[in-house]
Design an enzyme around this catalytic site. Structure first.
Site, short mmCIF file in Angstrom:
data_model
loop_
_atom_site.label_atom_id
_atom_site.label_comp_id
_atom_site.label_asym_id
_atom_site.label_seq_id
_atom_site.Cartn_x
_atom_site.Cartn_y
_atom_site.Cartn_z
N ASP A 136 -1.25 14.64 21.76
CA ASP A 136 -0.16 14.29 20.85
C ASP A 136 -0.30 14.97 19.50
OD1 ASP A 136 0.99 12.73 22.75
OD2 ASP A 136 0.52 10.81 21.82
N ASP A 193 0.82 -1.21 0.00
CA ASP A 193 0.00 0.00 0.00
C ASP A 193 0.86 1.26 0.00
OD1 ASP A 193 -2.30 -1.45 -0.07
OD2 ASP A 193 -2.90 -1.07 2.00
#
EC number: 2.7.1.23
Length: 257
Positions: free
Chosen positions: A146, A45
């Site tokens: 984050d 991918d």
């Protein structure tokens, strides 16, 4: 499209992919991407995303084949099958990438396309502090965590899904806005937005709490502002074997227990 389309076989650097390309070229011929009717990346991918970034501007349909286990954006590699017949039976999936424009601390501006997602991440141990505007209106004054990401439907089953974001059906004309390990607002889990929404992220303390942005695999560090919108000018067509239709795969991802 002709019953025997000209195919550009592109391969990742792995030995199985290179060997598969040699076998395909020997059987079907070798055509440059700009001279081909169909692009056929051989690999994973990640290599599919590289192919879209390098050759998506050509507007050619893409029939990817992965060596081994079927990849999410790829068809299974079957060397003995008639590739022309598979392409003739294939079902199309039309994808529009995200357009990302980032402003850095130094005042430079960078832009990139993202077929999966655009993610902002803290660069140090310090949590990121990010403001979020939608179509010019502030929606989150200060996200502490984050980071945060925006994902396309095709990319919603990747990083977005692992961050507990929603899986989006193809053709839903939506994008996912998903926080990454949020500390504040503590109970906010993101949002599903209309695809034409302009998302703007403002890094609130870029010097003490530096943030980077990644559009698929293209990273820009020390950003102070990032604007994201679905592209109206770019579109790619992926071709899939009927038994591995991308829309069905996205649906199936929501019923894995």
């Amino acid at each position: 499209m002709s019953d025997t389309p000209r195919i550009a076989f592109l391969a990742s650097t792995t030995e199985p992919a290179q060997m598969a390309r040699a076998a395909m070229v020997s059987r079907y011929g070798d055509h440059a991407p700009d001279q081909a009717d169909v692009l056929c990346p051989l690999g994973g991918d990640g290599f599919m995303l590289q192919t879209l970034h390098r050759h998506g501007h050509l507007g050619k349909p893409v029939f990817g084949m992965k060596l081994g286990t079927v990849g999410f954006l790829m068809n299974q590699y079957r060397g003995d099958d008639d590739v022309h017949a598979r392409i003739a039976r294939a079902e199309p999936a039309h994808l529009r990438p995200l357009e990302m424009v980032a402003l850095t601390e130094s005042g430079t501006t960078t832009g990139s396309l993202a077929y999966n997602d655009v993610s902002l991440l803290r660069q140090t141990r310090q949590a990121a502090h990010i403001g979020i505007d939608l179509n010019g209106q502030e929606r989150v004054g200060e996200l502490i965590g984050d980071g945060v990401l925006v994902a396309t439907p095709a990319g919603s089953t990747a990083y977005n899904y692992s961050a507990h974001g929603p899986v989006l059906p193809l053709g839903s004309h939506t994008i996912a806005l998903t926080p990454l390990a949020p500390y504040r607002p503590r109970r906010w889990r993101g949002a599903i937005l209309k695809a034409d929404t302009e998302v703007r992220f403002r890094v609130l303390d870029p010097y003490k709490r530096p943030v980077s942005v990644t559009a698929d695999s293209h990273e820009t560090r020390d950003v102070v502002e990032v604007t994201i919108r679905e592209s109206r000018e770019h579109r790619v067509t992926l071709l899939f074997d009927p038994e591995h239709n991308l829309e069905d795969r996205i649906l199936s991802e929501q019923f894995v227990f």
